[in-house]
Design a protein around this motif. Structure first.
Motif: not given
Length: 355
Positions: A343-355
């Protein structure tokens, strides 16, 4: 003259000055109109209202005098409330806010880029070393664009014609228009302004210079939209966006480096001297979108020094804490434990760091 003044009041009360009441005030307006009618009846038959010369002469001058008296009544208050925004005063105001909020609750402070704000913020950081300050990023980008606008090559293009963007966006249509039979036979083509417009449209060198300015400025405008928007917090993206803008400008004019050099020099001057802060380097390094992209991180290894400066600053000389932070940095860098989850890998480029 007293009757004339009364007549003027009647005109205002009755709505003859062109103002209309809102729905909520209709009842009040009707009452005012009834009162106006009563006043008119007291004037008697044969009354003639003031002419234009009296209204714009005597009555206007009287209204101006009334305003002056009103303003004068506030002059004494100005002496007590108006203050000069000196660096010392701004520092005192900022200090009051910091103490009210709590030093422990403040990490980053951002202000205007004017000299007095810069000095005031430096004084504040000297008193509260744990607070980071930086000038407003949007303001700095605007200043960069203003500096670009002062370049002689840009000034000459701007002076050459107005409406540059419209000309560029519709240059083919405009060329067809100014060479058409309808335009040539029209009165517009015979005016001096019309002739200058045609020269601008048909001037290929001018259009080329306009295109260069737009292609050179467009990457910076994208950065400005990012830092001035509400789509996502810009802290973790500013460092990369600035460098990406410069790389894009160099790529677009890789065969004309002399053309792009003045633009790059302006960006570097503002970035190095004002905008760059270690906190931006930390936010960049901690952003998964960039951390796990070797092509990006390998080009910016120098930010490690700024990253360590920030971490050591907040460790307060606590060596065990520094060691713990260093070990956690390794976990993050190597995507270990929860950083390596799917889940962390999949969201690396889509989710802002703060979230």
């Amino acid at each position: 003259m007293a009757k004339a003044e009364t007549k003027m009041k009647v005109m205002v009360l009755s709505g003859e000055c062109g103002l209309s009441a809102s729905e909520e005030e209709e009842e009040k307006q009707r009452m005012l109109e009834m009162h106006a009618i009563d006043v008119v009846t007291t004037m008697g038959p044969g009354y003639k209202g003031p002419n234009l010369h009296v209204i714009r002469g005597y009555y206007l001058a009287k209204a101006v005098d009334e305003v002056k008296i009103y303003v004068k009544s506030y002059r004494e208050i100005w002496k007590k409330t108006d203050v000069l925004k000196t660096a010392r005063l701004l520092h005192q105001l900022f200090r009051e806010v910091v103490l009210y909020v709590g030093v422990e609750n403040i990490v980053h402070m951002m202000t205007d880029n004017a000299a007095n704000y810069v000095v005031a913020s430096k004084l504040l950081m000297e008193e509260f070393p744990l607070i980071f300050w930086s000038p407003c990023a949007a303001h700095c980008i605007n200043l960069i664009l203003q500096d670009i606008g002062k370049l002689q090559s840009v000034c000459s293009v701007v002076e050459h014609a107005s409406g540059i963007i419209n000309i560029l966006a519709h240059k083919n249509e405009l060329r067809a228009m100014v060479t058409s039979r309808e335009w040539v036979s029209s009165a517009y083509a015979k005016y001096s302004k019309g002739k200058k417009f045609v020269e601008s449209v048909l001037d290929s060198l001018f259009l080329e210079e306009c295109a260069i300015i737009m292609r050179m400025s467009e990457p910076l405008v994208r950065v400005l939209r990012m830092v001035d928007g509400d789509d996502r917090p810009s802290m973790g993206y500013l460092y990369d966006d600035i460098h990406h803008a410069k790389e894009e400008m160099l790529r677009r004019f890789q065969k004309r480096k002399a053309k792009v050099k003045p633009f790059i020099d302006i960006i570097n001057n503002r970035w190095d001297g004002q905008l760059y802060r270690n906190l931006y380097a930390v936010a960049f390094w901690l952003n998964p979108q960039f951390q796990y992209d070797a092509n990006i991180m390998d080009k910016h290894m120098s930010i490690i020094s700024g990253l360590l400066d920030v971490l050591e600053k907040y460790a307060h000389g606590n060596l065990p804490l520094q060691s713990k932070i260093t070990s956690e940095m390794k976990l993050f860098r190597n995507a270990k434990h929860d950083f390596g989850r799917a889940s962390a890998i999949n969201n690396r480029t889509f989710m802002p760091p703060g979230i």
